[in-house]
Design an enzyme around this catalytic site. Structure first.
Site, PDB file in Angstrom:
ATOM      1  N   CYS A 262       0.798  -1.234   0.000  1.00 27.69           N
ATOM      2  CA  CYS A 262       0.000   0.000   0.000  1.00 27.69           C
ATOM      3  C   CYS A 262       0.828   1.281   0.000  1.00 27.69           C
ATOM      4  O   CYS A 262       0.767   2.057  -0.953  1.00 27.69           O
ATOM      5  CB  CYS A 262      -0.946  -0.019   1.191  1.00 27.69           C
ATOM      6  SG  CYS A 262      -1.966  -1.495   1.215  1.00 27.69           S
ATOM      7  N   ARG A 329       5.769  -8.329   0.133  1.00 24.59           N
ATOM      8  CA  ARG A 329       5.844  -7.346  -0.943  1.00 24.59           C
ATOM      9  C   ARG A 329       6.506  -6.061  -0.439  1.00 24.59           C
ATOM     10  O   ARG A 329       6.127  -5.530   0.592  1.00 24.59           O
ATOM     11  CB  ARG A 329       4.430  -7.039  -1.491  1.00 24.59           C
ATOM     12  CG  ARG A 329       3.910  -8.142  -2.385  1.00 24.59           C
ATOM     13  CD  ARG A 329       2.499  -7.883  -2.819  1.00 24.59           C
ATOM     14  NE  ARG A 329       1.549  -8.035  -1.722  1.00 24.59           N
ATOM     15  CZ  ARG A 329       0.250  -7.806  -1.826  1.00 24.59           C
ATOM     16  NH1 ARG A 329      -0.255  -7.406  -2.968  1.00 24.59           N
ATOM     17  NH2 ARG A 329      -0.552  -7.983  -0.790  1.00 24.59           N
TER      18      ARG A 329
HETATM   19  C1  UGA Z   1      -1.704   0.668   5.371  1.00 24.57           C
HETATM   20  C2  UGA Z   1      -2.578   1.675   6.138  1.00 24.57           C
HETATM   21  O1  UGA Z   1      -2.103   1.797   7.474  1.00 24.57           O
HETATM   22  C3  UGA Z   1      -4.033   1.214   6.154  1.00 24.57           C
HETATM   23  O2  UGA Z   1      -4.836   2.196   6.804  1.00 24.57           O
HETATM   24  C4  UGA Z   1      -4.512   1.060   4.713  1.00 24.57           C
HETATM   25  O3  UGA Z   1      -5.837   0.574   4.649  1.00 24.57           O
HETATM   26  C5  UGA Z   1      -3.618   0.054   3.990  1.00 24.57           C
HETATM   27  O4  UGA Z   1      -2.246   0.515   4.047  1.00 24.57           O
HETATM   28  C6  UGA Z   1      -4.092  -0.032   2.580  1.00 24.57           C
HETATM   29  O5  UGA Z   1      -3.911   0.929   1.815  1.00 24.57           O
HETATM   30  O6  UGA Z   1      -4.792  -0.999   2.234  1.00 24.57           O
HETATM   31  P1  UGA Z   1      -0.640  -1.744   5.924  1.00 24.57           P
HETATM   32  O7  UGA Z   1       0.062  -1.604   4.606  1.00 24.57           O
HETATM   33  O8  UGA Z   1      -1.331  -3.010   6.253  1.00 24.57           O
HETATM   34  O9  UGA Z   1      -1.756  -0.576   6.074  1.00 24.57           O
HETATM   35  O10 UGA Z   1       0.459  -1.522   7.036  1.00 24.57           O
HETATM   36  P2  UGA Z   1       0.827  -0.402   8.118  1.00 24.57           P
HETATM   37  O11 UGA Z   1       0.559  -0.922   9.453  1.00 24.57           O
HETATM   38  O12 UGA Z   1       0.268   0.898   7.762  1.00 24.57           O
HETATM   39  O13 UGA Z   1       2.417  -0.346   7.922  1.00 24.57           O
HETATM   40  C7  UGA Z   1       2.989   0.040   6.680  1.00 24.57           C
HETATM   41  C8  UGA Z   1       4.494   0.010   6.773  1.00 24.57           C
HETATM   42  O14 UGA Z   1       4.974   1.068   7.600  1.00 24.57           O
HETATM   43  C9  UGA Z   1       5.058  -1.284   7.380  1.00 24.57           C
HETATM   44  O15 UGA Z   1       6.205  -1.661   6.671  1.00 24.57           O
HETATM   45  C10 UGA Z   1       5.396  -0.879   8.797  1.00 24.57           C
HETATM   46  O16 UGA Z   1       6.415  -1.657   9.373  1.00 24.57           O
HETATM   47  C11 UGA Z   1       5.844   0.553   8.594  1.00 24.57           C
HETATM   48  N1  UGA Z   1       5.731   1.376   9.815  1.00 24.57           N
HETATM   49  C12 UGA Z   1       4.497   1.666  10.326  1.00 24.57           C
HETATM   50  C13 UGA Z   1       6.878   1.852  10.419  1.00 24.57           C
HETATM   51  O17 UGA Z   1       8.007   1.587   9.962  1.00 24.57           O
HETATM   52  N2  UGA Z   1       6.747   2.634  11.539  1.00 24.57           N
HETATM   53  C14 UGA Z   1       5.552   2.950  12.067  1.00 24.57           C
HETATM   54  O18 UGA Z   1       5.513   3.687  13.086  1.00 24.57           O
HETATM   55  C15 UGA Z   1       4.404   2.446  11.457  1.00 24.57           C
END
Ligand code: UGA
Length: 471
Positions: A262, A329
């Protein structure tokens, strides 16, 4: 009132939606055109790891409220709501590839009953609803009664079912108020705000949300680097920052960079939309650039602790892009592995669920089925994913099986004081705790003299973290 719902595309978003609505008592048909995946679903295999989902799918199938078919026309004929939840991957130049949405619109457009609501659940650019509408009208005539609703999802992998049941907000966009009400009505049990708007705004809410969250993560990663260079603990500093209610603490965890299907795709999609309309999204381009550099920063941390990595054994703990998913991914862990392999390291890895998916893209990694097996004889262990089981590692056992006790905690989930007490050389991201001067210093010396003061400082910082009020 129970509705008849069809969901097109049984990937991650589609299956979670289908399972949730079926569990809520609706009659749901899941449409999947990939025959292998369809056969798996019909046999009760969901095909990916998402906590709780297999159980909910199985229960809904047993109750007869969730069925699967490969025939879209058959799947939608009796349905009054049709959710399009197919992929919208990144095409050339970061643009969004809408071919699956267009195909789905054609498949359902020819078969839906008059008055059906077609719901766009995939993440799509602002003009997509109009495109879907015109595909359906081309097939059925200008007067054919169909409502299209833009209804972006905000689910996070790893906690998606919970997210369906506890949304922060429901967004429905379109020009048919009754259709918007009916889709919003599916969530009548939740107390959250409902935003009713037009198609373009609904689409944009999704992109802007992901872009802002991605920017927070890149902010954290960039500032964590600066804090490392200045000897400041970023986590401690952010505690002071996040208490400002305008800022908050969520999504400021520095790490190896954001991945998944995403953030990278959606930020690139926005940049492409900007380029197409003559708006240079400098900030968003920087968000991607900062993110792109982050796995190399982890590599530099490794190198600063172990020296040149050629021939060294480096063990990665965690391969998925985040915890509680087997999705690799755009996983930064795999980028770290690629850099290490290209520099001649022997890369070992362990992940509780993502090994199979990782193996297909990175066969050169040596996979192990447990942490300590993977770490045996290693010159460094690198925590790449914040899996729960890595928070409670047996550090004593780990240090004993390793050739050299070096711990690079790219997720900041291990208490640095515990690591130091077990004679590890520890490096987090932004902890300001590299023992050995700047990252470019090359191999570390063991500066025993600095150790007491360092432990004291870290103990203080870790104690604050344990109180639960840290970021
Ligand atoms: C993200 C959004 O958070 C969702 O709201 C959205 O619905 C989704 O994309 C989508 O478009 O379908 P997701 O990809 O499942 O969700 O994962 P996240 O929890 O947002 O994390 C994304 C990335 O950021 C991960 O690699 C995570 O490790 C990283 N991250 C997140 C950090 O490095 N630090 C943080 O503080 C938070």
């Amino acid at each position: 009132m129970p509705e008849r719902i069809a969901v097109i595309g049984m990937g991650y978003v589609g299956l979670v939606n289908a399972a949730h609505f079926a569990a809520e008592g609706h009659e749901v048909t899941g449409v999947e055109i990939n025959p292998q995946r369809l056969a798996g679903l019909q046999n009760g295999e969901i095909g990916f790891y998402e906590p709780g989902l297999a159980e909910v799918v199985a229960a809904a199938q047993r109750a007869g409220r969730l069925t699967f078919t490969g025939d879209a026309a058959e799947g939608v004929r009796e349905s009054r709501m049709v959710f399009l939840a197919v992929g919208t991957p990144k095409a050339a130049n970061g643009r969004v590839d809408l071919s699956q949405i267009e195909r789905a619109a054609r498949d359902v457009g020819g078969a839906i009953a008059p008055g059906t609501i077609v719901v766009i659940r995939s993440t799509v650019p602002t003009q997509t609803a109009a495109r879907v509408q015109s595909i359906i009208r081309d097939l059925r005539g200008e007067q054919f009664p169909v409502a299209v609703v833009s209804h972006p999802e905000f689910l996070q992998q790893g906690s998606a079912l919970w997210g369906m049941a506890h949304p922060d907000r429901i967004v429905v966009g379109g020009d048919d108020p009754m259709a918007l009400d009916r889709i919003a009505g599916l969530y009548h049990g939740t107390q959250c705000a409902v935003i009713k708007t037009n198609h373009q705004t609904a689409s944009m809410i999704k992109y802007l949300s992901n872009a802002f969250l991605a920017a927070k993560v890149s902010f954290a990663n960039e500032m964590a680097k600066l804090c490392d260079a200045l000897g400041v603990d970023f986590l401690e500093a952010m505690r002071g920052v996040g208490l400002d209610r305008r800022i908050g603490t969520d999504f400021f965890a520095p790490g190896p960079g954001f991945g998944g299907s995403c953030f990278p795709k959606d930020v690139a999609g926005l940049v492409a939309m900007g380029d197409e309309t003559g708006v240079d999204l400098v900030l968003m381009k920087s968000v991607l650039r900062t993110n792109h550099r982050q796995p190399r920063y982890v590599y530099r941390k490794i190198r600063s602790q172990v020296g040149p990595v050629r021939g060294k054994v480096i063990t990665l703990l965690g391969l998925s892009f985040k915890a509680n998913t087997d999705d690799v991914r755009e996983s930064p862990a795999l980028d770290v592995a690629r850099i290490l392999l290209s520099e001649g390291a022997v890369v070992r890895a362990y992940d509780p669920v993502a090994e199979d998916r990782s193996r297909t893209v990175l066969p050169a990694v040596r996979y192990s089925s447990d942490v300590y097996g993977a770490a045996t004889g290693a010159d460094a262990v690198v925590v790449c994913t914040e899996w729960e089981e890595f928070r409670t590692l047996d550090l004593d056992r780990l240090s004993k099986v390793m050739a050299v006790p070096v711990l690079i905690d790219a997720r900041n989930i291990i208490n640095p004081v515990d690591a130091l007490h077990h004679a590890f050389r520890y490096s987090g991201i932004g902890r300001g705790s590299d023992w050995h001067g700047t990252l470019d210093d090359g191999p570390a010396e063991d500066r025993q003299s600095g150790r007491g003061a360092e432990i004291e400082r870290l103990e203080e910082s870790a104690a604050r973290g344990r109180t639960g009020d840290g970021p």
